[in-house]
Design a protein around this motif. Structure first.
Motif, short mmCIF file in Angstrom:
data_model
loop_
_atom_site.label_atom_id
_atom_site.label_comp_id
_atom_site.label_asym_id
_atom_site.label_seq_id
_atom_site.Cartn_x
_atom_site.Cartn_y
_atom_site.Cartn_z
N PHE A 194 2.67 23.97 56.21
CA PHE A 194 3.68 23.70 57.24
C PHE A 194 5.11 23.78 56.67
O PHE A 194 5.44 24.67 55.90
N VAL A 195 5.95 22.82 57.05
CA VAL A 195 7.36 22.89 56.66
C VAL A 195 7.55 22.69 55.16
O VAL A 195 8.40 23.34 54.54
N GLU A 196 6.77 21.81 54.55
CA GLU A 196 6.93 21.60 53.11
C GLU A 196 6.65 22.88 52.34
O GLU A 196 7.35 23.19 51.36
N GLN A 197 5.67 23.65 52.78
CA GLN A 197 5.41 24.94 52.15
C GLN A 197 6.60 25.88 52.31
O GLN A 197 7.03 26.53 51.35
N VAL A 198 7.16 25.92 53.52
CA VAL A 198 8.33 26.77 53.76
C VAL A 198 9.49 26.36 52.87
O VAL A 198 10.15 27.21 52.25
N LEU A 199 9.77 25.07 52.78
CA LEU A 199 10.89 24.59 51.97
C LEU A 199 10.68 24.91 50.48
O LEU A 199 11.63 25.29 49.79
N LEU A 200 9.46 24.77 50.01
CA LEU A 200 9.19 25.07 48.61
C LEU A 200 9.33 26.57 48.33
O LEU A 200 9.73 26.97 47.23
N GLN A 201 9.04 27.39 49.32
CA GLN A 201 9.17 28.83 49.14
C GLN A 201 10.61 29.33 49.26
O GLN A 201 10.98 30.31 48.62
N THR A 202 11.40 28.66 50.09
CA THR A 202 12.73 29.18 50.40
C THR A 202 13.87 28.41 49.76
O THR A 202 14.95 28.98 49.56
N HIS A 203 13.67 27.12 49.45
CA HIS A 203 14.79 26.29 48.97
C HIS A 203 14.39 25.38 47.81
O HIS A 203 14.99 24.32 47.64
N GLN A 204 13.40 25.75 47.03
CA GLN A 204 12.88 24.83 46.03
C GLN A 204 13.95 24.30 45.09
O GLN A 204 13.97 23.12 44.74
N THR A 205 14.89 25.14 44.69
CA THR A 205 15.91 24.70 43.73
C THR A 205 16.95 23.79 44.37
O THR A 205 17.74 23.17 43.65
N ARG A 206 16.97 23.68 45.72
CA ARG A 206 17.95 22.84 46.39
C ARG A 206 17.33 21.58 46.98
O ARG A 206 18.02 20.83 47.67
#
Length: 297
Positions: free
Chosen positions: A250-262
């Motif tokens: 879900f969203v946590e996967q998206v965030l880890l893929q797109t914004h992990q360094t932030r």
């Protein structure tokens, strides 16, 4: 021309002023206009040790209600330390005498005070009911909504009131529906504000269905202030209840893929009231918070 005053003290929503022959008193901030902007810029800005960004997590039972108050140095028009108030969600109660957030804000300020931004992270009633109350009692400059196409009667009525119509004035001056309409969020040069995620549809059916999909429409907001940062997750989820906590979805996967360094943040407002559907292990490791806040009843 209006009366010229000097600001000699500040509290949220109010200014202590001096004017005339040694007269002084308190006036609502919304009624003061700067005579001329200060020329302070971000390049010359150093955040003083006691210049606090204040974040209130208000107990509203089973629901979210957050009030962010930026530092007010008493000088308007310079886009730094201007004392903005931001509200995220409002809890489950819409009746005035039942909504703890309304009483909390009015004790700190006054009726019809200016709220710079009101966020509804997603259209569930433990978030929008209390936000509706705030929209009736305060002067809203900007309203932000994830844009999830909910057809719930109470939410639709609230959104229509925010927008206004031919017979009723809008409850917000500026209405931003959907991430593509958020624009650049500016609450002062001392802050870095990022929307890391919001609903943009789910053509691949990767965000679940029903309430899970609505939770995963949540606005995810990150604020950086000096060396401290805050990550506000709404109800965005990371897994189903019986899933492996080591495998984000879900969203946590998206965030880890797109914004992990932030993602790394000092304070994490944990998603979905601390439910087991949020906060997978890889996500928590990426955020690496010093403080975790769960808003639940």
């Amino acid at each position: 021309a209006g009366t010229q005053v000097r600001v000699i003290g500040v509290v949220p929503f109010w200014r202590k002023i001096a004017f005339g022959d040694n007269l002084h008193g308190w006036v609502a901030k919304k009624f003061i206009e700067p005579a001329a902007p200060n020329d302070t810029t971000i390049s010359s800005l150093t955040i003083p040790p006691n210049a606090f960004l204040t974040v209130h997590f208000i107990d509203v039972g089973q629901g979210d209600a957050i009030w962010i108050q930026t530092l007010d140095e008493g000088s308007d028009g310079n886009n730094i330390f201007e004392g903005h108030s931001i509200v995220m969600d409002g809890g489950p109660y819409s009746a005035d005498d039942e909504n703890p957030l309304l009483g909390y804000l009015e004790r700190q300020g006054h009726h019809a005070a200016t709220i710079e931004a009101l966020f509804l992270t997603h259209p569930h009633n433990d978030h929008y009911n209390g936000a509706e109350t705030i929209s009736r009692h305060f002067d809203i400059n900007h309203y932000y909504d994830s844009g999830y196409p909910s057809t719930l009667d109470a939410y639709v009525a609230f959104l229509n009131a925010i927008k206004g119509d031919n017979e009723h004035a809008p409850r917000a001056r500026n209405v931003h529906i959907g991430l593509q309409n958020f624009g650049q969020i500016n609450w002062g040069n001392e802050l870095q504000v990022e929307v890391l995620y919001s609903w943009q549809g789910d053509p691949q059916n990767t965000l679940g269905s029903g309430n899970t999909e609505i939770n995963n429409a949540s606005i995810v907001l990150r604020i950086q202030y000096g060396t401290h940062s805050f990550l506000f997750m709404g109800d965005a989820e990371g897994k189903d209840r019986d899933d492996d906590p080591e495998i984000p979805r879900f969203v946590e996967q998206v965030l880890l893929q797109t914004h992990q360094t932030r993602l790394q943040s000092t304070v994490l407002k944990i998603a979905h009231h601390g439910s087991e559907t949020s906060s997978t292990i890889p996500f928590i490791e990426a955020v690496n918070p010093a403080i975790v806040i769960a808003q639940s009843g």
